[in-house]
Scaffold this motif. Structure first.
Motif, PDB file in Angstrom:
ATOM      1  N   ARG A  56       0.889  -1.227   0.029  1.00  0.00           N
ATOM      2  CA  ARG A  56      -0.031  -0.033  -0.067  1.00  0.00           C
ATOM      3  C   ARG A  56       0.851   1.361   0.012  1.00  0.00           C
ATOM      4  O   ARG A  56       0.636   2.129   0.668  1.00  0.00           O
ATOM      5  CB  ARG A  56      -0.774   0.014   1.367  1.00  0.00           C
ATOM      6  N   GLN A  57       2.058   1.178  -0.935  1.00  0.00           N
ATOM      7  CA  GLN A  57       2.810   2.536  -0.933  1.00  0.00           C
ATOM      8  C   GLN A  57       2.653   2.857  -2.503  1.00  0.00           C
ATOM      9  O   GLN A  57       2.306   2.258  -3.278  1.00  0.00           O
ATOM     10  CB  GLN A  57       4.252   1.983  -0.809  1.00  0.00           C
ATOM     11  N   LYS A  58       3.080   4.115  -2.718  1.00  0.00           N
ATOM     12  CA  LYS A  58       3.011   4.743  -3.842  1.00  0.00           C
ATOM     13  C   LYS A  58       4.244   5.313  -4.319  1.00  0.00           C
ATOM     14  O   LYS A  58       4.918   5.879  -3.429  1.00  0.00           O
ATOM     15  CB  LYS A  58       1.836   6.023  -3.921  1.00  0.00           C
ATOM     16  N   LEU A  59       4.436   5.535  -5.331  1.00  0.00           N
ATOM     17  CA  LEU A  59       5.649   5.887  -6.104  1.00  0.00           C
ATOM     18  C   LEU A  59       5.644   7.552  -5.911  1.00  0.00           C
ATOM     19  O   LEU A  59       4.746   7.871  -6.139  1.00  0.00           O
ATOM     20  CB  LEU A  59       5.975   5.726  -7.378  1.00  0.00           C
ATOM     21  N   PRO A  60       6.878   8.143  -5.806  1.00  0.00           N
ATOM     22  CA  PRO A  60       6.682   9.480  -5.717  1.00  0.00           C
ATOM     23  C   PRO A  60       6.325  10.235  -6.841  1.00  0.00           C
ATOM     24  O   PRO A  60       6.387   9.604  -8.126  1.00  0.00           O
ATOM     25  CB  PRO A  60       8.165  10.089  -5.500  1.00  0.00           C
ATOM     26  N   THR A  61       5.462  11.621  -6.997  1.00  0.00           N
ATOM     27  CA  THR A  61       5.135  12.096  -8.061  1.00  0.00           C
ATOM     28  C   THR A  61       5.684  13.250  -8.514  1.00  0.00           C
ATOM     29  O   THR A  61       5.467  13.766  -9.584  1.00  0.00           O
ATOM     30  CB  THR A  61       3.550  12.629  -7.681  1.00  0.00           C
ATOM     31  N   GLN A  62       6.941  13.719  -7.648  1.00  0.00           N
ATOM     32  CA  GLN A  62       7.605  14.936  -8.107  1.00  0.00           C
ATOM     33  C   GLN A  62       8.518  14.619  -9.527  1.00  0.00           C
ATOM     34  O   GLN A  62       9.184  13.624  -9.635  1.00  0.00           O
ATOM     35  CB  GLN A  62       8.708  15.234  -7.194  1.00  0.00           C
ATOM     36  N   PHE A  63       8.248  15.962 -10.167  1.00  0.00           N
ATOM     37  CA  PHE A  63       9.074  15.669 -11.578  1.00  0.00           C
ATOM     38  C   PHE A  63      10.571  15.333 -11.391  1.00  0.00           C
ATOM     39  O   PHE A  63      11.287  14.482 -11.828  1.00  0.00           O
ATOM     40  CB  PHE A  63       8.933  17.056 -12.275  1.00  0.00           C
ATOM     41  N   ASP A  64      11.217  16.074 -10.115  1.00  0.00           N
ATOM     42  CA  ASP A  64      12.496  15.689  -9.941  1.00  0.00           C
ATOM     43  C   ASP A  64      12.943  14.273  -9.671  1.00  0.00           C
ATOM     44  O   ASP A  64      13.843  13.911 -10.254  1.00  0.00           O
ATOM     45  CB  ASP A  64      12.800  16.662  -8.493  1.00  0.00           C
ATOM     46  N   PHE A  65      12.059  13.756  -9.341  1.00  0.00           N
ATOM     47  CA  PHE A  65      12.208  12.102  -8.775  1.00  0.00           C
ATOM     48  C   PHE A  65      12.375  11.320 -10.386  1.00  0.00           C
ATOM     49  O   PHE A  65      13.260  10.582 -10.512  1.00  0.00           O
ATOM     50  CB  PHE A  65      11.060  11.413  -8.006  1.00  0.00           C
ATOM     51  N   TRP A  66      11.476  11.620 -11.050  1.00  0.00           N
ATOM     52  CA  TRP A  66      11.278  10.811 -12.397  1.00  0.00           C
ATOM     53  C   TRP A  66      12.360  11.328 -13.330  1.00  0.00           C
ATOM     54  O   TRP A  66      13.165  10.453 -14.151  1.00  0.00           O
ATOM     55  CB  TRP A  66       9.894  11.187 -13.160  1.00  0.00           C
ATOM     56  N   PHE A  67      12.957  12.651 -13.337  1.00  0.00           N
ATOM     57  CA  PHE A  67      14.058  13.189 -14.015  1.00  0.00           C
ATOM     58  C   PHE A  67      15.215  12.301 -13.528  1.00  0.00           C
ATOM     59  O   PHE A  67      16.136  11.861 -14.517  1.00  0.00           O
ATOM     60  CB  PHE A  67      14.272  14.503 -13.820  1.00  0.00           C
ATOM     61  N   ARG A  68      15.537  12.195 -12.288  1.00  0.00           N
ATOM     62  CA  ARG A  68      16.841  11.793 -11.803  1.00  0.00           C
ATOM     63  C   ARG A  68      16.772  10.110 -11.886  1.00  0.00           C
ATOM     64  O   ARG A  68      17.934   9.787 -12.291  1.00  0.00           O
ATOM     65  CB  ARG A  68      17.075  12.107 -10.273  1.00  0.00           C
ATOM     66  N   TYR A 178      15.470   9.461  -1.507  1.00  0.00           N
ATOM     67  CA  TYR A 178      14.387   8.649  -1.760  1.00  0.00           C
ATOM     68  C   TYR A 178      14.429   7.284  -1.320  1.00  0.00           C
ATOM     69  O   TYR A 178      15.757   6.657  -1.097  1.00  0.00           O
ATOM     70  CB  TYR A 178      14.280   8.729  -3.579  1.00  0.00           C
ATOM     71  N   LYS A 179      13.470   6.675  -1.027  1.00  0.00           N
ATOM     72  CA  LYS A 179      13.206   5.241  -0.803  1.00  0.00           C
ATOM     73  C   LYS A 179      14.015   4.171  -1.698  1.00  0.00           C
ATOM     74  O   LYS A 179      13.759   4.325  -2.846  1.00  0.00           O
ATOM     75  CB  LYS A 179      11.756   4.749  -0.425  1.00  0.00           C
ATOM     76  N   PRO A 180      14.742   3.342  -1.472  1.00  0.00           N
ATOM     77  CA  PRO A 180      15.597   2.377  -2.202  1.00  0.00           C
ATOM     78  C   PRO A 180      14.496   1.645  -3.013  1.00  0.00           C
ATOM     79  O   PRO A 180      14.774   1.333  -4.227  1.00  0.00           O
ATOM     80  CB  PRO A 180      16.144   1.415  -1.288  1.00  0.00           C
ATOM     81  N   LEU A 181      13.434   1.163  -2.621  1.00  0.00           N
ATOM     82  CA  LEU A 181      12.358   0.469  -3.231  1.00  0.00           C
ATOM     83  C   LEU A 181      11.860   1.294  -4.492  1.00  0.00           C
ATOM     84  O   LEU A 181      11.473   0.658  -5.366  1.00  0.00           O
ATOM     85  CB  LEU A 181      11.369  -0.256  -2.332  1.00  0.00           C
ATOM     86  N   ASP A 182      11.432   2.798  -4.038  1.00  0.00           N
ATOM     87  CA  ASP A 182      10.898   3.492  -4.813  1.00  0.00           C
ATOM     88  C   ASP A 182      11.824   3.685  -6.221  1.00  0.00           C
ATOM     89  O   ASP A 182      11.562   3.906  -7.321  1.00  0.00           O
ATOM     90  CB  ASP A 182      10.668   4.736  -4.451  1.00  0.00           C
TER      91      ASP A 182
END
Length: 302
Positions: A56-68, A178-182
């Motif tokens: 019941r976890q969700k991936l981050p939604t920030q653009f910075d996370f997805w860019f990195r 950020y979390k390792p699993l994410d």
């Protein structure tokens, strides 16, 4: 100090990653390298995403996370996975695993450039130089003087290790918050999206006829066990014993890879390759330092 649980997980991770070289070598018999890479990261990403949903976890939604993580997946997955898969069309999984040990040596110099807290010292420099001598011995002087498909395949593995090293530095400097699993799940999912159109252009639409039982078994071993499950174990070891303990994986993985090749495929490495691996292991042990610290401690106690 590593406890028994950490040691067990370390050996399990080494076995899974050692086995991955076998599955890569067998997988490229069924599909082109880039297609195999796409299958690997796609199914591993889906497996980790299911795990996130189960927790019941969700991936981050920030653009910075997805860019990195888009940069991370190029350095740590797409480029090295493709180079290794291409190289293993010609060379054995055991040899590829030994050459892959160069990741640690490349990381020493790259980390020294980009991470102020990891400067070069005499022990790391000497260990790296010894390791490079071992890598040269594994490759063989002939491969350095003439261009063959085998020598290009070995060069591809070495280039993959540089990409891995750059990926490790990028992860430490840009993704540590950020979390390792994410990170693991996000990189694999993004990677499958990036690779898909490139794969179609290079290899065409995947042929589903390849999905016979043996190939399905290969994908389970490579994608689910050797990538998704291995990531979970990797970060668990990181939590239990710290990053320095993971250096030992680099030494143990080739042992499993060579053993699997010998047992299943009856492929044996040469005495020269074995000698090179011993020298590489010596260099890695110097970089790690713990074995020599224990030896010095015991000698001092006497």
């Amino acid at each position: 100090m590593m406890n028994n649980k950490a040691w067990f997980l370390l050996l399990l991770l080494s076995f899974l990653w050692g086995g991955s070289f076998y599955f890569i070598g067998e997988g490229v018999r069924y599909v082109p390298p880039l297609t195999l890479v796409w299958y690997r990261i796609l199914f591993a990403g889906i497996a980790l995403y299911i795990l996130l949903l189960w927790r019941r976890q969700k991936l981050p939604t920030q653009f910075d996370f997805w860019f990195r993580i888009s940069i991370m997946v190029l350095l740590n997955n797409i480029i090295p996975f493709t180079l290794i898969a291409w190289g293993q069309q010609t060379i054995s999984g055991g040899l590829a695993a030994i050459l892959n040990s160069n990741t640690a040596f490349a990381a020493v110099f790259i980390a020294a450039i980009f991470i102020p807290s990891e400067p070069l010292d005499a022990r790391r420099v000497i260990g790296t130089l010894i390791g490079i001598i071992g890598v040269v011995l594994v490759i063989g002087m002939d491969a350095l003087t003439e261009i063959t498909l085998a020598s290009l395949s070995q060069l591809a593995i070495l280039l993959a290790t540089i990409s891995y090293a750059l990926g490790s530095v990028w992860g430490k400097t840009r993704l540590s918050s950020y979390k390792p699993l994410d990170i693991a799940c996000g990189t694999l999912l993004v990677g499958s999206v990036i690779v898909a159109p490139i794969m179609v252009l290079a290899d065409g639409i995947p042929d589903l006829a390849a999905f016979e039982w043996k190939f399905i078994t290969i994908l389970i071993g490579l994608s689910i066990a050797g990538t998704a499950f291995a990531y979970i174990i990797y970060y668990r070891i990181l939590e239990l014993a710290g990053a320095s303990s993971l250096m030992l994986v680099t030494i143990i993985v080739p042992i499993f890879a060579v053993s699997i090749d010998a047992i299943i495929l009856s492929k044996w490495i040469s005495a020269q390759t074995l000698g090179g691996f011993v020298i590489i292991s010596l260099g890695l042990s110097l970089i790690d330092g713990r074995i020599w610290w224990l030896i010095a401690k015991r000698l001092k106690a006497r």
